[in-house]
Design a protein around this motif. Structure first.
Motif, PDB file in Angstrom:
ATOM      1  N   THR A  37      19.036  50.358 -23.954  1.00 10.41           N
ATOM      2  CA  THR A  37      18.740  48.925 -23.907  1.00 10.41           C
ATOM      3  C   THR A  37      19.980  48.207 -23.421  1.00 10.41           C
ATOM      4  O   THR A  37      21.075  48.436 -23.916  1.00 10.41           O
ATOM      5  N   ARG A  58      18.780  43.351 -24.036  1.00 13.23           N
ATOM      6  CA  ARG A  58      17.432  43.258 -24.595  1.00 13.23           C
ATOM      7  C   ARG A  58      16.327  43.806 -23.689  1.00 13.23           C
ATOM      8  O   ARG A  58      15.144  43.535 -23.910  1.00 13.23           O
ATOM      9  N   SER A 100      20.067  45.562 -29.800  1.00 14.98           N
ATOM     10  CA  SER A 100      18.668  45.206 -30.028  1.00 14.98           C
ATOM     11  C   SER A 100      17.680  46.372 -29.991  1.00 14.98           C
ATOM     12  O   SER A 100      16.701  46.358 -30.714  1.00 14.98           O
ATOM     13  N   ASP A 104      15.414  47.235 -27.646  1.00 13.91           N
ATOM     14  CA  ASP A 104      14.105  46.828 -27.142  1.00 13.91           C
ATOM     15  C   ASP A 104      13.513  47.762 -26.087  1.00 13.91           C
ATOM     16  O   ASP A 104      12.296  47.881 -25.979  1.00 13.91           O
TER      17      ASP A 104
END
Length: 106
Positions: free
Chosen positions: A17, A20, A52, A54
């Motif tokens: 990641t 994000r 994060s 994501d």
């Protein structure tokens, strides 16, 4: 190419990641992979992150909802980068690999 991806029983895609999301080259790869006709194939997604995490979820959702693949039920496998080479991190990676393998055997 999408032809290079055809003919396998299972596919596991991964990405770190970065801000994000996944790096642009992974986005390009996913668009290309969509043309490979992976519907119904076994799939898994993984990734590492520092903040994060994501990208693996985005990959997992793409494989499950866009490609219509038969995904491993562990969800998108995320691993903090500093844990990758530690005992718990290595065990988590091995367990995810075993889960993908077990689904391929079924």
């Amino acid at each position: 190419t999408e032809k290079d991806l055809q003919g396998y029983d299972g596919y596991v895609f991964g990405s770190p990641t970065y801000h994000r999301t996944m790096p642009p080259i992974m986005e390009t790869f996913l668009f290309m992979a969509h043309k490979a006709g992976l519907t119904g194939k076994i799939g898994g997604a993984f990734g590492s992150y520092t903040h994060s995490g994501d990208a693996p979820k985005i990959i997992f959702d793409t494989m499950e909802n866009v490609y219509k693949m038969n995904m491993v039920e562990l969800g998108a496998f995320n691993l903090l980068e500093h844990l990758v080479e530690q005992g718990d991190g290595l065990r988590a990676c091995q367990e995810y690999g075993k889960a993908v393998s077990k689904k391929l055997e079924a």
